[in-house]
Design an enzyme around this catalytic site. Structure first.
Site, PDB file in Angstrom:
ATOM      1  N   THR A 146       0.827  -1.201   0.000  1.00  0.00           N
ATOM      2  CA  THR A 146       0.000   0.000   0.000  1.00  0.00           C
ATOM      3  C   THR A 146       0.871   1.264   0.000  1.00  0.00           C
ATOM      4  O   THR A 146       1.795   1.372   0.799  1.00  0.00           O
ATOM      5  CB  THR A 146      -0.903  -0.020   1.241  1.00  0.00           C
ATOM      6  OG1 THR A 146      -1.663  -1.236   1.216  1.00  0.00           O
ATOM      7  CG2 THR A 146      -1.856   1.156   1.250  1.00  0.00           C
TER       8      THR A 146
ATOM      9  N   GLU B 200      -0.943  -2.220  15.691  1.00  0.00           N
ATOM     10  CA  GLU B 200      -2.114  -1.373  15.455  1.00  0.00           C
ATOM     11  C   GLU B 200      -3.357  -2.246  15.451  1.00  0.00           C
ATOM     12  O   GLU B 200      -4.027  -2.391  14.441  1.00  0.00           O
ATOM     13  CB  GLU B 200      -1.936  -0.686  14.096  1.00  0.00           C
ATOM     14  CG  GLU B 200      -3.062   0.209  13.693  1.00  0.00           C
ATOM     15  CD  GLU B 200      -2.714   1.670  13.891  1.00  0.00           C
ATOM     16  OE1 GLU B 200      -3.229   2.464  13.124  1.00  0.00           O
ATOM     17  OE2 GLU B 200      -1.978   2.016  14.819  1.00  0.00           O
TER      18      GLU B 200
END
Lengths: 403, 365, 403, 365
Positions: A161, A244
């Site tokens: 990404t 995360e």
């Protein structure tokens, strides 16, 4: 939630709302991706200046030293307005924190500051063509150049990404093909501008191209850029993925809110009566509401557990499995209810505004970040204690696994 | 009629599959996705050259006088390649309307052209969510049409359309030539652009009333015929996606084995196989029952199972492919898109459910 | 279908209908199981006398020498009226034909005649507690008594249909525990009245008890009762299971016909309107009809293929998977639509007359004769060519497989 | 209210689970299946002895004045053992009706008895498929009830019922003592006999009108409260069935491995886990929102997900067990039966879907 968090949320909301005109959804309409990225960098800088970036990072990492609950409170407010924050989610979510953790120091602090200002972007080079779900099956190799002590990397990463905008990345590579598959991996950070790195955006079916192929052709990585031990890369990769774990979630599976479905079925007709009076439509509204309301309650419970200092379980798997799959079906049905007008497609509308866009992008949502089958395995194995799948490659040296 | 194909029918199917595989390409289809209202010329030329345009039209009207079974087989082959034009189906619908309700002059004017493919036909009954509006907003007054028919498949290129309009004494079926002043076709962006979908706006266009006593019933009859052709096309697409998933599952490795060895993948494909076979059985049964009392029921059943099969299998096949499946390059999205455009164009699932239940319950509920 | 078959069907229908008063559903109402069995034996004798038993068996086995299509035509007529034929389905379907095939001769001919008259019943002793789906995992043992040449059988069979009324049975046992699991099995016929055989009916959740546990305690079987080679039992068992592949099927999954659902939803109301006007109900009727109509078409195609001399594929797996699963869900919904009256339960009603009975017996239907998971494996492996599941016991001597 | 249990609440849950495990048995439940209208005395004695009958009733009325959360926890423990009497839930409904709409005399007459368990309460609103009939067939005239309420859960044993009847000026809620001349309870065969379901026939029975201004709304409010208690009971049953399947899958061997190693089994149980967790979250959220504006919505959502979870998980758990799962001996059918009786008693799924959509759409549609 605690009064402290609610007070923090109120302050955040006020600030966030003051930024809508400059950075919000409408401000982004019609921008080229380059201009949108530039706006995004300014938005990131504005958050940094206002004390709303890296909310839950320790202060000595350049963060605000607050809790995950503060961060989630801010994100719940931020997410409502379509700000251009997509470009920094991966960068600040995983690569920068893992490097800060493993290589604290001035250089890293400077990188973190630049990343928090939006000046620099980091990517995460894990997946490869040979295995989306099977991380440990990766084949990109790094060979030690005994003379220089550098590692020479060759291979290909996929689904990276924002690699096209990245200055740096973290990467897992195979340094010992004769070891078992989980054991021959090593973790580095890499300069994305280094010679031999080629980034090629991958076009997705729905048209976006935030993901990339990244080719490594004799790319030289100094051993000083290694994070963790040689052969310890799988562990660092797992550590990276758990940094995360809790993000602001969306019971609508990042598709349109149920209210849009309700409003539309009040306005359209089936056999001359408002569609919302039809039992088929009512069944779908009611079932979807029940599911979304449960997802919201589970998320709320997770926040309360965090606030109470408990370590919550892998509920995220449940959330993604259920909400995105449901969004896909509801989007299809919403298109059906529009009759022939369901054929219209507006590229400009987001997946939260348009059922057709939501439907078109749902397959990506169901695969990215863990396909349904992997999520079911996670639930079955991690929560319910059911056995792992049979894995013929277990315990076998990587270079002896048949392909 | 039988529900096993005979040798001639099997030959038609094989030949259609062979030719289409040679003359169509995913690359061209993807180019069409990026334009609006354009179609695959090579495909349409093939349809004409092979005589497929005339299959459902009697020999005396310029066609080759075969039936729904043969047309269904060709449609199935077309569905497998997600071919880039809807005209074979839309033209069939238009021809059937003329055959059933047109006078000698109308037949002579249009059927030979539709049979040869020289003219492209379209069906324009729906208005928004209403597939067969009881009081159409499109009006026919003194032989002149005024109003809009939205989102007509093939409308961007069609030469003639069969419309459902409000006449002086209620709904009528009418035929309107589209290449005349007073008609404009506005193609718009869809998620499956080679369907050439367009809003048709009529501003006093000349139209011929067709002799359908009960226009709503006539419209439904035409939709039912089209639905059976489309069901075959959907079966073709679904079957292709199921086989693509199977082939991928047999070669793609993960965790040291081919992914087809995981029951989550294996059983999903098996469930898809079941959906395809149910849809295939219903499609053929419907085609074989043309002209019998059971046809309307069978057509609705065929439509429902074909839509479910194509939507589900294309969803599942993409899922089985993982990341590769959602890339532009993979071509799977051509079927994902087509599954939805075919699901919607001729009436979505709730519409056909209602039709079927009305038929089964013995009275409109 | 061919005119010949249709003519046969017409004749059969006339005869069948003439028997309803004496043997049909109403004649059976309220009978004890003993009386019902006695009636069943008379029904079987009547069929035999009229030339309607063993329709597709060869004439020299005591059959009519006709085709499978003739048999199916008769069964389609017979099934409509609830005759007491359940007791003979297994007996004549598999055990008697396999014995006739492997041990033709006067004694077997006499047994077949008695079975066809309904005087004697055979059962099939395959499944065991240790493995319903895993036939080759069976543990009942037979040891050769060198002195007498007899085999001494010990162990337990389970799910043996009608064992409580059986005179004889066919059985697979393990004769060599040191061989791989498929290879150490041998096949016999056994006298169910022999010393050491104990039959204990198993009560099912829905109350029926046509299945049994059968215990073998030093039961002596002469080697002359062996069918096939020592160690060849798995092959004979597979041969047994394929004898009766095509039976009259029921798209309603042996539950109530869809028409009953339609009739009831015309008569009950939702919010003051006939339930059949409700979209939820309409969706279920339409989807069920589409499925059932496809199943019927597939069955019809199978018959045509048979008539054309083709060997049809494993469509039976599709049929059972889809129809019984759908019946379970539709039955639940039909109960829901009755509101609080859905609680009523009448033991006397059959699963084709009562949604509650259909729902109650559906789990048995979904498991007996191949659980959903096994059917999906059959479709995936036999039709689609997907790989077999991982089987850790493959190639391992049976007595070394961990339990 | 919070949606994390506090220590006291957790203690209630643990204690209830412990006691019920000790005092209930599958054997006794199966005996009850073979009789009509009988219940598990030991279970009901436990409810009384433990004070569970008084949880939802204020202290001044003889109860212990805890809330829906605590009652929910007990109901969840009860659901896990598929206990043999419905009275805790039905009595709670009756008490809530009296609390909301009864005068001082009615409260004094019944609440202490309901709180102690001396009296058994029931709710009788439904007539056939209609859970809250707009014009009940049961009539209340001059304080006398006439007519039938069919299939009342607990009706075979109840001492008092709250009924929805047609009064002189429309529907009314009324309280009727059941142990009087003019009332007969006819227990009948159900698939889950310990629910003590009975048709209640009134022939001029004395009844007291409750002061509910909008009787239909009042009935719905009571059903919503009961639905939340039942949702917890359903979650308890579903969770038990899910865990039973998990445990079985971890021990049962087939084809050389435990069946939990097959993805078809493993993923099925994982999907069931998801359904249970969704239902659990909704049940607790509903209980915690009692008294707020969101309660009605949350109660309907809780009811829907709990019904789906229990029906589905009991279906799946049986399937995972294979042949053993369908035997009388296995006890799984106790949950299969209970899943359905709880699904139906307080209004089946379509009823609650309609309630929820009306609430969400902002107006009755």
């Amino acid at each position: 939630m605690s009064p402290e968090i609610e007070a923090y949320r109120d302050t955040a909301r006020t600030w966030v709302e003051s930024q809508i005109a400059e950075f919000g959804r409408d401000a982004r309409k019609g921008l080229s991706e380059a201009d949108d990225l530039a706006l995004g960098r300014r938005w990131q800088a504005a958050k940094q200046a206002a004390g709303y970036s890296a909310i839950s990072w320790p202060k000595d990492h350049g963060g605000q030293g607050l809790t995950l609950l503060h961060r989630l409170a801010f994100e719940q407010e931020e997410i409502k307005h379509g700000f251009p924050n997509d470009y920094f989610g991966v960068s600040l979510g995983m690569p920068v924190p893992i490097v800060l953790r493993h290589q604290p120091g001035d250089w890293t602090r400077a990188r973190a500051e630049a990343a928090l200002r939006g000046d620099e972007i980091w990517c995460q080079l894990f997946s490869e063509p040979s295995g989306g779900s099977d991380l440990a099956g990766l084949r990109t190799s790094a060979k030690l150049d005994e003379a220089s002590g550098d590692w020479i990397v060759n291979g290909q990463k996929l689904w990276t990404t924002w690699a096209q905008y990245s200055d740096y990345g973290v990467i897992v590579v195979r340094t010992d093909p004769s070891a078992q598959k989980h054991k021959g991996l090593t973790y580095f950070w890499v300069d994305m501008k280094a010679p031999g790195v080629t980034v090629r955006p991958v076009r997705l079916a729905e048209g976006r191209s935030e993901v990339n192929e990244v080719f490594f052709d004799d790319v030289r990585i100094p051993d000083s850029q290694r994070l963790g031990a040689v052969g310890g890369g799988f562990g660092v990769a797992m550590e990276t993925l758990t940094i995360e774990r809790y993000q602001a979630t969306d019971p609508a599976g990042f598709g349109p809110p149920l209210q849009l479905f309700i409003d539309e079925t009040k306005a359209t007709q089936i056999k001359g009566k408002p569609a919302i009076e039809d039992g088929r439509v009512r069944e779908r509204i009611a079932r979807t509401y029940a599911m979304q309301s449960a997802m919201a309650a589970i998320y709320q419970r997770t926040l309360l557990s965090l606030a109470a200092g408990l370590q919550p379980g892998p509920e995220g798997a449940v959330h993604k499995l259920v909400s995105v799959r449901a969004r896909q079906k509801l989007s299809e049905y919403a298109m059906d209810l529009q009759g022939v007008n369901g054929l219209r497609y507006d590229e400009e509308l987001s997946r939260k505004e348009s059922w057709a866009k939501s439907w078109m992008t749902a397959p990506t949502g169901r695969i990215a970040g863990g396909a349904d089958e992997m999520l079911l395995n996670t639930i079955a194995e991690k929560i319910l204690g059911l056995p792992q799948d049979h894995r013929p490659d277990k315990g076998v040296p990587f270079n002896q696994i048949p392909r | 009629m039988t529900i096993l194909y005979d040798e001639q029918q099997q030959a038609i199917a094989d030949e259609a599959g062979r030719i289409l595989a040679a003359r169509t390409s995913g690359e061209r289809l993807k180019q069409l996705l990026e334009t609006t209202g354009a179609h695959d010329e090579a495909f349409w030329e093939t349809c004409k050259e092979q005589g497929w345009t005339g299959i459902g039209i009697p020999e005396e009207d310029g066609g080759i006088g075969l039936g729904l079974i043969e047309l269904g087989l060709v449609a199935e082959a077309i569905g497998a390649v997600a071919a880039g034009a809807p005209f074979l189906g839309t033209g069939f619908g238009a021809a059937q309307a003329i055959l059933a309700h047109g006078d000698a002059e109308t037949r002579a004017a249009w059927l030979p052209k539709l049979a040869s493919g020289e003219a492209i036909g379209a069906i324009a009954f729906a208005e928004g969510a209403d597939m067969i509006p009881a009081a159409p907003a499109l009006r026919l007054t003194n032989g002149r049409l005024s109003g809009v028919k939205p989102a007509v498949a093939g409308g961007a290129s069609a030469d003639v359309a069969i419309v459902l309009a409000s006449g002086e004494h209620g709904p009528v079926l009418a035929l309107v030539a589209l290449k005349q002043d007073g008609v404009s076709a506005q193609a718009f962006e869809t998620f499956d652009n080679s369907r050439c979908t367009a809003d048709l706006t009529f501003d006093g266009a000349d139209a011929v009333t067709l002799g359908a006593a009960d226009a709503a019933q006539a419209a439904l009859d035409i939709l039912s015929l089209q639905a059976v052709v489309t069901a075959h096309e959907q079966v073709g697409g679904a079957s292709k996606m199921m086989n693509t998933a199977r082939d991928y599952a047999l070669t793609r490795q993960a965790f040291g084995q081919v992914i087809g060895g995981f029951q989550s993948v294996k059983h999903r494909i098996a469930e898809d196989y079941v959906l395809v076979e149910l849809a295939r059985a219903n499609a053929l049964q419907a085609a074989a029952s043309q002209g019998t009392e059971a046809f309307a029921r069978n057509a609705a059943a065929a439509r429902l199972s074909a839509t479910e099969a194509y939507d589900t299998v294309s969803r599942d096949s993409t899922q089985v492919h993982g990341g590769i499946g959602v890339t532009w390059e993979s071509d799977l999205h051509l079927h994902q898109r087509r599954a939805r455009s075919l699901a919607i164009e001729q009436g979505p699932t709730p519409f056909w459910e209602d039709i079927l239940v009305d038929l089964l319950a013995g009275e409109p509920a």
